[in-house]
Each structure stands twice: as structure tokens, then as C-alpha cells.
Design an enzyme around this catalytic site. Structure first.
Site, PDB file in Angstrom:
ATOM      1  N   PRO A 139       0.842  -1.211   0.000  1.00  0.00           N
ATOM      2  CA  PRO A 139       0.000   0.000   0.000  1.00  0.00           C
ATOM      3  C   PRO A 139       0.874   1.258   0.000  1.00  0.00           C
ATOM      4  O   PRO A 139       1.805   1.377   0.787  1.00  0.00           O
ATOM      5  CB  PRO A 139      -0.791  -0.109   1.311  1.00  0.00           C
ATOM      6  CG  PRO A 139      -0.674  -1.535   1.733  1.00  0.00           C
ATOM      7  CD  PRO A 139       0.633  -2.023   1.187  1.00  0.00           C
ATOM      8  N   GLU A 140       0.581   2.174  -0.909  1.00  0.00           N
ATOM      9  CA  GLU A 140       1.289   3.456  -0.971  1.00  0.00           C
ATOM     10  C   GLU A 140       0.402   4.538  -0.354  1.00  0.00           C
ATOM     11  O   GLU A 140      -0.732   4.269   0.040  1.00  0.00           O
ATOM     12  CB  GLU A 140       1.629   3.789  -2.432  1.00  0.00           C
ATOM     13  CG  GLU A 140       2.635   2.842  -3.071  1.00  0.00           C
ATOM     14  CD  GLU A 140       4.046   3.054  -2.531  1.00  0.00           C
ATOM     15  OE1 GLU A 140       4.297   4.099  -1.901  1.00  0.00           O
ATOM     16  OE2 GLU A 140       4.888   2.164  -2.723  1.00  0.00           O
TER      17      GLU A 140
END
Ligand SMILES: [Zn+2]
Length: 270
Positions: free
Chosen positions: A2-3
Site C-alpha cells: 500500500p502506498e
């Protein structure tokens, strides 16, 4: 992994289900996450009303009166709000039982994520020394220019340095450098103030767009679906080695900078 846009999408999705709710208790099935789940977290949340949920870099801060839960999704973590009777699966490590009849369930097959505690009035060591948020007014070309003087590191590494600006991961750094026409291997200290102004604008534009994209899935939030940020067909360079540049047709080149894969157009980026 996840960014920042995925974490922000998670925050926006969770907020309406959490804020104002009381945490009845925590059920910790697996305390060995990246760091052990501390007893202070379990005690600090029990019986407390959730005052708000905030994002700092890729951390979520869930505020209650005695302090804040500090949550990180690691490589493979996810947070979902589910009806309390939902059966537990193999990697469902932590449940927050809420007074709404729902649970906030943390699932993480690889267990690189974390659930930690920050007492009120203190800053957790993981948050100390972080640079500004990329979507805040504190982040702009002048900051990049000033912080980069005398630095010989590749501009892509500089842009991904969390002490300079937080949350610009590999995909978004690659895409912003392409959009600004900056070669990823250029020495950070050799880039002009005007080009940094353009680069900062592109970082903001690309992250904001990715958050908007993530936002399109919000109405389905109470579901086990993933959290897409950017769509593959919107990428200009990342993951496109050998494919024609969408601007000039030159084949995209791949390389490695700081042990991370990187992609650029040899014609559009100088
Ligand atoms: Zn090109």
C-alpha cells in the site's frame, strides 16, 4: 505494497465507521506483527470513544482521549469494518470490537504491518524526523531545491527520502519524474529551482489523482476487495520496459537505482 494514496483511501473509507464510536475491546489473536502489539494499546483503547482518524506519511493515527493508535499496513495488511459475527480467517490478527455491532478487522498474511500506541502529547519515534506531507503547502519546489543543494544522490532517491518528503513511493516517483521531464539518475544537487517547481507540482498532481481513483471504490468499502490506487493503463513509464513512450514513441528503459527498479524515457527525460 500500500502506498500513500491507498492509505489515504483507507482513512477516508474508515472514518465514517469509526469516528464517534466506542471501542468495546481489542481481540489480539496474533500479537507478533512487525513489532509486538503493546499492552498499552489494548488498555489505551478499551472503552474509549474514537475522536478522529488522521494520516501521517503511510501511518494512520486513530485518536482517543488517552492517546492514539498508530497503524501501518506493512506489505500486505488491510483494515476492514465488518459485522461482528463475520467468521475469522487465517490471517485476521486483530479485531477492534465497536459499540456499533461491527469490528475493525486487521488482516495481514506477511505480518509486516503494525499496531502501536502513542500516548497523548508525545510523538512516536517512528514519526519523528519525517519530512512534510506531499499534498501540504509545506512541500514545494523551493523546499526540494533548498534541501538538495550539494547532494550528489540520484534525484529519484532524494525524492523517495522520507526525511525530505513523505509518501512518494517508487511508482509515484517514477511517474512524477517522467511528467516533469527529469532523468531519474540526475544528481539531486544539479537540478534548477524552476525544474524542482515543476517536479513538486507533478508529485502533487499524480498523488491527488491516485487518491481520487482510490476514492471511486469507497462505496464498496465494507467488502474484502483490495484498494486500487493507480490503474495500469494510466502509467507512463512504471513497469513499461521496452514499450513505446506514450509521448514520443521511444522504448522505455528500465534500470536499478538504490536497489529499486526504475523506468524512464531516454528522450523525454534529461
Ligand atoms: Zn518519451
Amino acid at each position: 505494497m500500500p502506498e500513500l494514496p491507498e492509505v489515504e483511501t483507507t482513512r477516508r473509507g474508515l472514518a465514517p465507521h469509526l469516528v464517534g464510536r466506542r471501542v468495546v475491546e481489542l481481540v489480539v489473536r496474533q500479537p507478533r506483527l512487525r513489532w509486538p502489539v503493546p499492552a498499552e494499546l489494548v488498555a489505551g483503547l478499551r472503552g474509549q470513544r474514537i475522536e478522529g482518524i488522521e494520516r501521517r506519511a503511510k501511518y494512520l493515527l486513530v485518536h482517543v482521549e488517552p492517546g492514539s493508535a498508530l497503524l501501518h499496513l506493512g506489505m500486505s495488511g488491510s483494515l476492514r469494518v465488518l459485522p461482528a459475527p463475520t467468521p475469522v480467517a487465517a490471517h485476521d490478527h486483530v479485531d477492534w470490537r465497536l459499540d456499533s455491532g461491527h469490528v475493525l478487522r486487521y488482516t495481514d498474511p506477511r505480518r509486516f504491518g503494525s499496531q502501536l500506541w502513542q500516548p497523548r502529547g508525545e510523538v512516536h519515534p517512528l514519526l519523528a524526523g519525517l519530512g512534510p506531507e506531499p499534498l501540504s503547502d509545506a512541500f514545494d519546489g523551493d523546499l526540494l531545491w533548498a534541501r538538495s543543494r550539494g547532494r550528489r544522490a540520484a534525484v529519484k532517491l532524494f525524492l523517495m527520502d522520507q526525511a525530505v518528503v513523505v509518501g512518494v513511493g517508487n511508482i509515484y516517483a517514477s511517474e512524477a519524474l517522467f511528467a516533469a521531464g527529469v532523468h531519474p539518475k540526475r544528481a539531486a544537487g544539479s537540478i534548477s529551482r524552476a525544474r524542482y517547481a515543476r517536479l513538486a507540482d507533478e508529485v502533487k498532481r499524480i498523488l491527488a489523482h491516485a487518491i481520487t481513483r482510490g476514492g471511486t471504490t469507497l462505496r464498496d468499502f465494507i467488502s474484502p476487495d483490495g484498494l486500487p490506487g493507480y490503474f495500469e493503463q494510466e502509467l507512463f513509464v512504471y513497469g513499461r520496459e521496452g514499450e513505446p513512450c506514450r509521448v514520443c514513441g521511444t522504448p522505455i528503459r528500465a534500470g536499478v537505482i538504490g536497489q529499486r527498479s526504475t523506468f524512464h524515457c531516454p528522450r523525454c527525460q534529461r
